[in-house]
Design an enzyme around this catalytic site. Sequence first.
Site, short mmCIF file in Angstrom:
data_model
loop_
_atom_site.label_atom_id
_atom_site.label_comp_id
_atom_site.label_asym_id
_atom_site.label_seq_id
_atom_site.Cartn_x
_atom_site.Cartn_y
_atom_site.Cartn_z
N SER A 121 5.66 30.66 2.02
CA SER A 121 6.60 30.83 0.90
C SER A 121 7.07 29.46 0.44
CB SER A 121 7.80 31.65 1.39
OG SER A 121 8.90 31.48 0.53
N TYR A 171 14.34 33.37 7.33
CA TYR A 171 13.04 33.48 6.65
C TYR A 171 12.46 32.09 6.32
CZ TYR A 171 9.73 35.05 3.03
OH TYR A 171 8.60 35.30 2.28
#
Length: 259
Positions: A146, A159
């Site tokens: 990401s 995350y």
Amino acid sequence: MIRPLNTPIADWSGKRVWLVGASSGIGAALALRLLASGAHVVLSARRAEQLQVIAAGYPHARCVAFDVTDSQAWPLALHQTLEHLGGIDLVVMGAARYDPTHSWEIDLAQVEKSFDLNVVSMYRGLSVIVPQLLTQGSGGIAMIASISAYTGLPRALIYGATKAALNNLAQTLYFELAPRGLAVYLINPGFVKTPMTAVNDFEMPGLMTPEQAAQAIMTGFEKGRFEIRFPRGFANVLRWIARVPDRLRFALLHRLTKM
Ligand SMILES: NC(=O)c1ccc[n+]([C@@H]2O[C@H](COP(=O)([O-])OP(=O)(O)OC[C@H]3O[C@@H](n4cnc5c(N)ncnc54)[C@H](OP(=O)(O)O)[C@@H]3O)[C@@H](O)[C@H]2O)c1
């Protein structure tokens, strides 16, 4: 012209792809895109029925349902995948979870589950896939991380750290495996409208559809990129912000996120 870091994949027909995390969102859209391009695809995730729905109508699609956090399940899943495909030209690993968290509300169970799924499961997969590809002498590994890996962002407390680990891991993999003839891709998406981001209650800059994300990933493979990041504009801005001096970066991030 500068040589691409991986061999560009121009023709997908007959390419053997194992897609882990294929039951929804980006993985499902990528599976459909690959199948439509003529690839032979094994779709994996936990929800077998969901995988069957996506694979329906494609004679070259097979489903191998398993839980990536189960270390024992990986060798069997690889075996079943090889039975279907006969070999692997590309494995895409995208199974992950996202628990938006602030630093004042840390839930250790969430931390452990996120690192186990997003990071440790990559190593579980790599421990069976790398030997297979080295034995074949060909093939590639794509990991979905990401752009939140680039810099600390609000709510990405857990995350972002898991995805930063994957950014580092992918570089080591490329360093070690490219000289041995294998391809390594690091896929860094920005915001994509999937079940994962449905929990976000803030405006997501550059939000893409899963189909647009799948197209961007295909373009990255076709160009032989190592890092496949998108949307290019937003991803490049965040990448630039991550590299400016600390004081300026924190000021810019406060302004951008209004936090
Ligand atoms: N959406 C975004 O904005 C965005 C941005 C950056 C990066 N990403 C990354 O892109 C990837 C795909 O995300 P997405 O947005 O498409 O999310 P998603 O729709 O929630 O898909 C997640 C996939 O992972 C699978 N999965 C989860 N836990 C699993 C487990 N224990 N074993 C096997 N499979 C498991 C899910 O299938 P089952 O539930 O059937 O197991 C599903 O297929 C992830 O790595 C995510 O971090 C997404």
